[in-house]
Design a protein around this motif. Structure first.
Motif, PDB file in Angstrom:
ATOM      1  N   ASP A  16      27.343  61.076  15.799  1.00 12.80           N
ATOM      2  CA  ASP A  16      27.997  61.766  14.696  1.00 12.80           C
ATOM      3  C   ASP A  16      29.279  62.444  15.167  1.00 12.80           C
ATOM      4  O   ASP A  16      30.278  62.497  14.442  1.00 12.80           O
ATOM      5  CB  ASP A  16      27.038  62.799  14.090  1.00 12.80           C
ATOM      6  N   ARG A  17      29.244  62.988  16.378  1.00 11.16           N
ATOM      7  CA  ARG A  17      30.437  63.613  16.946  1.00 11.16           C
ATOM      8  C   ARG A  17      31.492  62.559  17.279  1.00 11.16           C
ATOM      9  O   ARG A  17      32.696  62.792  17.133  1.00 11.16           O
ATOM     10  CB  ARG A  17      30.066  64.391  18.215  1.00 11.16           C
ATOM     11  N   LEU A  18      31.053  61.382  17.691  1.00 12.30           N
ATOM     12  CA  LEU A  18      31.962  60.336  18.133  1.00 12.30           C
ATOM     13  C   LEU A  18      32.672  59.652  16.977  1.00 12.30           C
ATOM     14  O   LEU A  18      33.890  59.431  17.019  1.00 12.30           O
ATOM     15  CB  LEU A  18      31.186  59.303  18.947  1.00 12.30           C
ATOM     16  N   THR A  19      31.926  59.302  15.912  1.00 15.49           N
ATOM     17  CA  THR A  19      32.446  58.429  14.863  1.00 15.49           C
ATOM     18  C   THR A  19      32.787  59.198  13.587  1.00 15.49           C
ATOM     19  O   THR A  19      32.418  60.350  13.414  1.00 15.49           O
ATOM     20  CB  THR A  19      31.424  57.323  14.540  1.00 15.49           C
ATOM     21  N   LEU A  20      33.484  58.502  12.667  1.00 16.43           N
ATOM     22  CA  LEU A  20      34.013  59.148  11.462  1.00 16.43           C
ATOM     23  C   LEU A  20      32.980  59.325  10.353  1.00 16.43           C
ATOM     24  O   LEU A  20      33.048  60.285   9.599  1.00 16.43           O
ATOM     25  CB  LEU A  20      35.188  58.338  10.908  1.00 16.43           C
ATOM     26  N   ASP A  33      41.625  62.791  19.717  1.00 10.19           N
ATOM     27  CA  ASP A  33      41.755  64.124  19.126  1.00 10.19           C
ATOM     28  C   ASP A  33      42.932  64.239  18.167  1.00 10.19           C
ATOM     29  O   ASP A  33      42.990  65.178  17.363  1.00 10.19           O
ATOM     30  CB  ASP A  33      41.899  65.176  20.235  1.00 10.19           C
ATOM     31  N   GLU A  34      43.864  63.288  18.231  1.00 12.53           N
ATOM     32  CA  GLU A  34      45.014  63.303  17.337  1.00 12.53           C
ATOM     33  C   GLU A  34      44.768  62.477  16.075  1.00 12.53           C
ATOM     34  O   GLU A  34      45.685  62.263  15.278  1.00 12.53           O
ATOM     35  CB  GLU A  34      46.260  62.807  18.063  1.00 12.53           C
ATOM     36  N   GLY A  35      43.539  62.010  15.920  1.00 11.24           N
ATOM     37  CA  GLY A  35      43.193  61.256  14.715  1.00 11.24           C
ATOM     38  C   GLY A  35      43.688  59.829  14.722  1.00 11.24           C
ATOM     39  O   GLY A  35      43.767  59.198  13.663  1.00 11.24           O
ATOM     40  N   LYS A  36      43.969  59.265  15.898  1.00  8.77           N
ATOM     41  CA  LYS A  36      44.405  57.877  16.008  1.00  8.77           C
ATOM     42  C   LYS A  36      43.227  57.005  16.411  1.00  8.77           C
ATOM     43  O   LYS A  36      42.432  57.370  17.287  1.00  8.77           O
ATOM     44  CB  LYS A  36      45.544  57.742  17.019  1.00  8.77           C
ATOM     45  N   VAL A  37      43.124  55.836  15.794  1.00 11.17           N
ATOM     46  CA  VAL A  37      41.941  54.995  15.948  1.00 11.17           C
ATOM     47  C   VAL A  37      41.884  54.365  17.336  1.00 11.17           C
ATOM     48  O   VAL A  37      42.830  53.708  17.776  1.00 11.17           O
ATOM     49  CB  VAL A  37      41.915  53.900  14.874  1.00 11.17           C
ATOM     50  N   ASN A  91      34.206  54.883  29.641  1.00 18.74           N
ATOM     51  CA  ASN A  91      34.647  56.188  30.143  1.00 18.74           C
ATOM     52  C   ASN A  91      34.787  57.201  29.014  1.00 18.74           C
ATOM     53  O   ASN A  91      34.427  58.371  29.159  1.00 18.74           O
ATOM     54  CB  ASN A  91      35.970  56.061  30.901  1.00 18.74           C
ATOM     55  N   TRP A  92      35.324  56.741  27.875  1.00 21.36           N
ATOM     56  CA  TRP A  92      35.481  57.628  26.717  1.00 21.36           C
ATOM     57  C   TRP A  92      34.111  58.102  26.220  1.00 21.36           C
ATOM     58  O   TRP A  92      33.903  59.275  25.916  1.00 21.36           O
ATOM     59  CB  TRP A  92      36.235  56.905  25.607  1.00 21.36           C
ATOM     60  N   PHE A 121      33.710  66.127  14.364  1.00 23.43           N
ATOM     61  CA  PHE A 121      33.884  64.838  15.027  1.00 23.43           C
ATOM     62  C   PHE A 121      35.293  64.738  15.590  1.00 23.43           C
ATOM     63  O   PHE A 121      36.209  65.455  15.160  1.00 23.43           O
ATOM     64  CB  PHE A 121      33.588  63.675  14.073  1.00 23.43           C
ATOM     65  N   ASN A 122      35.461  63.857  16.560  1.00 16.16           N
ATOM     66  CA  ASN A 122      36.748  63.701  17.224  1.00 16.16           C
ATOM     67  C   ASN A 122      37.840  63.347  16.222  1.00 16.16           C
ATOM     68  O   ASN A 122      37.706  62.377  15.463  1.00 16.16           O
ATOM     69  CB  ASN A 122      36.678  62.590  18.284  1.00 16.16           C
ATOM     70  N   GLY A 123      38.924  64.118  16.228  1.00 14.53           N
ATOM     71  CA  GLY A 123      40.058  63.859  15.353  1.00 14.53           C
ATOM     72  C   GLY A 123      39.970  64.505  13.988  1.00 14.53           C
ATOM     73  O   GLY A 123      40.868  64.337  13.161  1.00 14.53           O
TER      74      GLY A 123
END
Length: 405
Positions: A84-88, A107-111, A135-136, A289-291
């Motif tokens: 849930d934290r990883l994906t949109l 973190d900048e909202g880029k896919v 790694n991500w 979540f990220n971004g």
């Protein structure tokens, strides 16, 4: 404390292109010997002819080797919270035995990539995607009680696509396959093989994806091949699949958009709002979540720079790698994928346009095509109009149970 495991990779320099477990069968069927590199694997581009393979997708059953698709096993008490934290999308809404098409951002909202998230149980998931992100994922898992491992080499996969695909699977012993709904997952034993089947695919047609342990790959192939002899079963390469996915309006990482991690120029990165994935951005889900902050600001301030649209283009010359103009003069974008669609009898394309073109300005579009004719390029400016995706949609894709053959 997170439990993280990184599988040791094989030595690529000793074997520049690996062969998938299905390669012996594909090699025997190949007449063109046209192979390409997919994620370090030798995969068929065309086996016999693009036309034969494309029409197998739309009229019979097509087998495509999806083993090189990158696969990650994610399991542990915090697996749901981590995903849930990883994906949109809201992973809490994803039930066990279901698949979710999703994407994830920096973190900048880029896919970074898009893919499918399989939920087998409360604590076990599998993430399948185009690019490698171990790694991500490992960095993102810090603080979660979750184990993450790449299992691409351990699991072989076949896409079984087309109107007779359900019947072929029934003939092969997959009892009850007809009751599976789109995005369902189910485990079967057929021909003595343990197979995980999802009702998913990349063709916009009726279809399934079957996954087995790598050691059972040839047994699965032979089982399906024998069951499909009376139903037009055909092995296909990526060229035919790519045409089908374009008709279905699906996007491909590093073709229709650049993965944020691999983009050399920052302005080439794209947000979900710029590639048609805005519908999956769950800004209101309980977990962060990220971004999220960047995407919330982009939506509130209207700062999206581009938009991905479908185009219907005059004529029958595919507009591959072409530029798009407004009123035939102002350059406003470029074509990311294009083809003449045999099923819809249309010249179709996906295009990335600079806003407001494609959003509030949608008229008087032109495409510049260079057609090679007798070793000479002919420049053509042809009209185009923005149309809804998908270009091809058939009720059999979602019909449950599918029509028998």
């Amino acid at each position: 404390m997170s439990q993280l495991r990184n599988n040791l990779p094989r030595e690529h320099f000793r074997e520049p292109l690996w062969q998938t477990p299905f390669h012996p069968r594909l090699e025997a069927l190949s007449r063109t010997k046209a192979w390409y590199n997919w994620g370090g694997y030798q995969v068929a581009s065309v086996l016999r002819s693009e036309e034969n393979e494309y029409f197998a997708i739309r009229n019979a059953t097509a087998l495509f080797d999806v083993t090189p698709m990158v696969k990650y096993r994610i399991e542990g008490p915090d697996a749901e919270a981590f995903c849930d934290r990883l994906t949109l999308r809201d992973v809490a809404k994803l039930k066990s035995g279901r698949v979710q098409y999703t994407c994830w951002c920096d973190d900048e909202g880029k896919v970074l990539d898009d893919g499918t998230l399989f939920r087998f149980s409360e604590t076990e998931f599998r993430l399948c995607c185009q690019e490698r992100h171990l790694n991500w994922l490992l960095d993102s898992a810090i603080g979660y009680d979750v184990a993450v491992a790449e299992v691409t080499e351990d699991i072989a996969g076949l896409a079984v696509q087309g109107p007779t695909s359900c019947t072929v699977l029934q003939e092969a012993g997959f009892d009850g396959i007809e009751t599976m709904k789109p995005f369902d997952i189910r485990r079967f034993t057929a021909g003595g093989i343990e197979v995980t089947v999802s009702r998913t695919g990349f063709t916009g047609d009726l279809g399934y994806e079957a996954f087995v342990a790598a050691g059972d790959a040839l047994a699965l192939w032979d089982l399906l091949w024998e069951a499909g002899r009376l139903y037009g079963i055909t092995a296909i390469g990526y060229t035919a699949l790519n045409l089908a996915r374009l008709e279905a309006g699906f996007i491909v990482t590093n073709s229709d958009f650049i993965a944020a991690e691999t983009a050399v120029r920052p302005n080439r990165r794209r947000s979900p709002f710029e590639i048609g994935l805005d519908w999956m951005v769950a800004l209101d889900k309980p977990r962060h979540f990220n971004g999220r902050r960047a995407l919330r600001a982009e939506k509130a301030n209207g700062t999206s720079r581009r938009v991905l649209v479908g185009l219907d283009i005059e004529g029958n010359v595919p507009a591959e790698h072409s530029l798009v103009y407004h009123r035939g003069k102002k350059e406003i974008g470029h074509i990311t994928a294009a083809a003449w669609s045999p099923t819809t009898k249309r010249n179709i394309a996906l295009a990335s346009l600079e806003r407001p073109y494609g959003v509030s300005v949608t008229d008087d579009m032109w495409v510049e095509i260079y057609a090679l004719r007798e070793l000479t390029y002919q420049k053509m400016m042809v009209r185009a109009r923005i149309v809804e995706r998908p270009f091809f949609a058939n009720p059999r894709r979602t019909a449950t149970p599918p029509a028998p053959f």
